[in-house]
Design an enzyme around this catalytic site. Structure first.
Site, short mmCIF file in Angstrom:
data_model
loop_
_atom_site.label_atom_id
_atom_site.label_comp_id
_atom_site.label_asym_id
_atom_site.label_seq_id
_atom_site.Cartn_x
_atom_site.Cartn_y
_atom_site.Cartn_z
N SER A 23 -14.89 -31.10 11.23
CA SER A 23 -15.30 -32.37 11.84
C SER A 23 -14.18 -33.39 11.75
O SER A 23 -13.89 -34.10 12.71
CB SER A 23 -16.52 -32.94 11.11
OG SER A 23 -17.68 -32.26 11.47
N ASP A 356 -25.77 -28.58 9.02
CA ASP A 356 -25.11 -27.29 9.30
C ASP A 356 -25.38 -26.24 8.22
O ASP A 356 -24.92 -25.11 8.34
CB ASP A 356 -23.60 -27.51 9.43
CG ASP A 356 -23.25 -28.27 10.69
OD1 ASP A 356 -24.04 -28.22 11.66
OD2 ASP A 356 -22.19 -28.93 10.72
N LYS A 383 -28.44 -25.71 17.95
CA LYS A 383 -27.09 -25.54 17.36
C LYS A 383 -26.42 -24.32 18.00
O LYS A 383 -26.83 -23.88 19.07
CB LYS A 383 -27.21 -25.40 15.84
CG LYS A 383 -27.67 -26.69 15.17
CD LYS A 383 -26.64 -27.78 15.34
CE LYS A 383 -27.09 -29.12 14.81
NZ LYS A 383 -26.11 -30.17 15.12
C1 S3P Z 1 -20.68 -32.59 14.00
C2 S3P Z 1 -21.94 -33.12 14.02
C3 S3P Z 1 -23.16 -32.32 13.88
C4 S3P Z 1 -22.85 -30.94 13.31
C5 S3P Z 1 -21.66 -30.30 13.96
C6 S3P Z 1 -20.44 -31.16 13.78
C7 S3P Z 1 -19.54 -33.50 14.18
O1 S3P Z 1 -23.75 -32.16 15.15
O2 S3P Z 1 -23.98 -30.10 13.45
O3 S3P Z 1 -21.41 -29.02 13.42
O4 S3P Z 1 -18.40 -33.09 13.91
O5 S3P Z 1 -19.75 -34.64 14.59
P1 S3P Z 1 -24.74 -33.26 15.77
O6 S3P Z 1 -24.00 -34.49 15.99
O7 S3P Z 1 -25.22 -32.67 17.07
O8 S3P Z 1 -25.85 -33.38 14.77
#
Ligand code: S3P
Length: 475
Positions: A23, A356, A383
Site C-alpha cells: 500500500s 486483508d 476483494k
Molecule cells: C488498500 C486498501 C484496502 C485493501 C487493499 C489495499 C490500499 O482496500 O483491501 O488491499 O492500499 O488502499 P479498500 O480500500 O477497498 O478497503
C-alpha cells in the site's frame, strides 16, 4: 504451472524481515512522481501489484531508475533475496503526459482506483484496465465521487466496471461522505483533490488505512485530519493546487499484511518462536494483531519507531496510538510464540483495520477453542476473490468447520485439519493462508494456482522455509 506442496512442519523458529508494504509503495510511486525533485524509495519489493503501478507511472511520462542494493534478511540471519531502491524523477503536479496506450493495472485494485483519482485531475484521456478478476470488482464507488468533482468516467455496466475511460481536468473540490470505509476510494479522491479548485473534504465511516494522508504530509502538503465531524465519522480535508516537495528518501516499512502469514503460522505450529523485524505497525493496519491478542496468542509488539521522509536514520517515537494525522509510518518488531488460542469476535472497526487478513485469521480461528464470529464484513466479498465463499469453501476441504454468512462467517474450533488439494481462486492471500493451514494438517497439502503469491510476497516460500516450514514448489 507448479503447485505449492506443504507437509506438516516442526516448530518455526528464528527471525526474518518481510517484503516492503505494498500500500505504501503504490503511494510512494505516485506521490514521488508528482513531486518536485528526485525522491529515493528504499525497501520496496517488486510484487506484481507494485510493478503494475510503476509501469503505469512510466507510461504517464515519469522516469524511474532501479538499483538493487539491500538484502531482505531471512530467518537465522540468512539473506533470502534482494530488495531494491528506486529513484523517481518527479515531474511536478502538472507534469504528467497523455499515455500512448491503455494503462494495465494487472490484478491490483489499489493501482486502478488510485490512478482513477490521479487521472481524473489530468487534462487528457486515459483508459485503465486489468485482469478479468479486477474487471469484475466494483469501480462505481470511485467513479461516482470523481464524476461529482467534474471528471468524465465511462465504464462497462453503466460506468461501474473497468475498463474505465477517464477524461479529466477542470475539477472542483467536493464534500463527500463515503458509503464504505475504503482507503482506495479516499486516496483516489485526495489525489483528484490535489488538482481541484477549492477544498476537498472526505468523511469516512471507519478508520481505513491513512498512508496517503501521512505521505502527503511527508511531501509537505497540508492535509487536515479530524477524528469526528458533526457525527459523520472522521474527516480529511485538503486544499487543491498544493505543490509536493520531493528530494528526500522514503523508506518502506515491512508489510504487516505479509507478516500476518508467518505470524499466524508461528501462533498455530506447536513449539514455534518467531521474530518479524521492521514491520509497519500503523494502527489502521494492525487489526489482526489485536485479534491475536484477544485470542490469547503470545504475541508482542516492540517499541515503535517512526520513519520520516528524508530520514537517514530512525527517529524515536512512542508506541503508536490511533492518530490519523501522524507523519511518517511507525515500525516495530513483532514476536510470537505458539500457544493455545480461544475464539474471538471480529466486527466494526476491526474489520477495516484487518480487512486483508481474514483468510489467515480464519486459519487461526480453526485452531481456537470455541466459535469465532466474523460479521459486518460484506466487503470481503469484493476483494481479489469473494473471500467469504473462497476461504470457507477451501478450508472446508481441509476439514474446517466454517459456516458462511452474507456478511461474514462462523468458524468452529479447534479442528484437526487434513491435507487436501485446494485452489486459491487467483487470490494471493488465500494461497498463503492455505499454505499456512497445510503446515498443521495431517498429510500433504497441494495449493493450486499458488503462483498468485507473487502478486504481493515474491519471497514467501523462501521466508517460510528459512523459518523451518516444509514447503516447496512441485516439479
Ligand atoms: C488498500 C486498501 C484496502 C485493501 C487493499 C489495499 C490500499 O482496500 O483491501 O488491499 O492500499 O488502499 P479498500 O480500500 O477497498 O478497503
Amino acid at each position: 504451472m507448479p503447485n505449492l506442496i506443504l507437509h506438516p512442519s516442526g516448530p518455526l523458529r528464528g527471525h526474518t524481515a518481510v517484503p516492503g508494504d505494498k500500500s505504501i509503495t503504490h503511494r510512494a510511486l505516485i506521490l514521488a512522481a508528482l513531486a518536485e525533485g528526485d525522491t529515493r524509495v528504499q525497501g520496496w519489493v517488486p510484487a506484481e501489484v507494485c510493478l503494475a503501478t510503476l509501469r503505469c507511472m512510466e507510461a504517464l511520462g515519469v522516469s524511474v531508475e532501479e538499483s538493487r542494493s539491500r538484502k531482505i534478511e531471512g530467518g537465522h540471519g540468512q539473506e533470502t533475496g534482494p530488495s531494491q531502491d528506486l529513484l523517481i524523477h518527479g515531474v511536478g503536479l502538472r507534469g504528467l503526459r497523455e499515455p500512448a496506450d491503455v494503462l494495465h493495472c494487472a490484478g491490483s485494485g489499489t493501482t486502478i482506483r488510485l490512478l482513477a483519482g490521479l487521472l481524473a485531475g489530468q487534462p487528457f484521456t486515459s483508459v485503465l484496465t486489468g485482469t478479468e478478476p479486477l474487471r469484475r470488482r466494483p469501480m462505481g464507488r470511485v467513479a461516482e465521487p470523481l464524476r461529482q468533482m467534474g471528471a468524465t468516467i465511462l465504464g462497462r455496466d453503466g460506468g461501474k466496471l473497468a475498463p474505465l475511460t477517464i477524461r479529466g481536468g477542470d475539477l472542483r473540490g467536493i464534500n463527500y461522505a463515503m458509503p464504505v470505509a475504503s482507503a482506495q476510494v479516499k486516496s483516489a479522491i485526495l489525489l483528484a483533490g490535489l488538482f481541484a479548485e477549492g477544498e476537498t473534504i472526505i468523511h469516512e465511516p471507519g478508520p481505513s488505512r491513512d498512508h496517503t494522508e501521512r505521505m502527503l504530509a511527508e511531501f509537505e502538503v497540508e492535509v487536515e485530519v479530524k477524528a469526528e465531524v458533526e457525527g459523520r465519522g472522521a474527516a480529511v480535508r485538503l486544499a487543491g493546487g498544493q505543490r509536493l516537495i520531493g528530494g528526500g528518501t522514503l523508506t518502506i516499512p515491512g508489510d504487516f499484511s505479509s507478516a500476518a502469514f508467518p505470524l499466524v503460522a508461528a501462533a498455530i505450529v506447536p513449539g514455534s518462536d518467531v521474530r518479524l523485524t521492521g514491520v509497519g505497525v500503523n494502527p489502521t493496519r494492525t487489526g489482526l494483531y489485536d485479534l491475536l491478542v484477544a485470542m490469547g496468542a503470545e504475541v508482542r509488539m516492540g517499541d515503535a519507531e517512526t520513519r520520516r521522509h528524508g530520514d537517514s536514520h530512525l527517529a524515536a517515537s512512542p508506541r503508536p496510538r490511533v492518530s490519523a494525522s501522524g507523519h511518517g509510518e511507525p515500525i516495530a518488531d513483532l514476536t510470537i510464540r505458539h500457544s493455545p488460542l480461544r475464539a474471538a469476535e471480529a466486527c466494526g472497526d476491526l474489520i477495516v483495520r484487518a480487512i486483508d487478513e481474514f483468510p489467515i485469521f480464519a486459519v487461526a480461528a480453526t485452531q481456537a477453542e470455541g466459535t469465532t464470529v466474523v460479521r459486518e464484513a460484506a466487503e470481503l466479498r469484493v476483494k481479489e476473490s469473494d473471500r467469504i465463499a473462497s476461504v470457507a469453501g477451501e478450508l472446508r476441504k481441509m476439514g474446517a468447520q466454517i459456516e458462511e454468512r452474507p456478511d461474514g462467517m462462523l468458524i468452529h474450533g479447534p479442528t484437526r485439519l487434513r491435507g487436501a488439494i485446494v485452489e486459491c481462486h487467483r487470490d494471493h492471500r488465500l494461497a498463503m493462508a492455505l499454505a499456512v493451514a497445510g503446515l498443521i494438517a495431517d498429510g500433504p497439502t497441494e495449493v493450486h494456482g499458488a503462483e498468485a503469491i507473487g502478486d504481493s510476497f515474491p519471497g514467501f516460500v523462501e521466508t517460510m522455509r528459512a523459518l523451518g516450514a516444509d514447503v516447496a514448489w512441485s516439479e
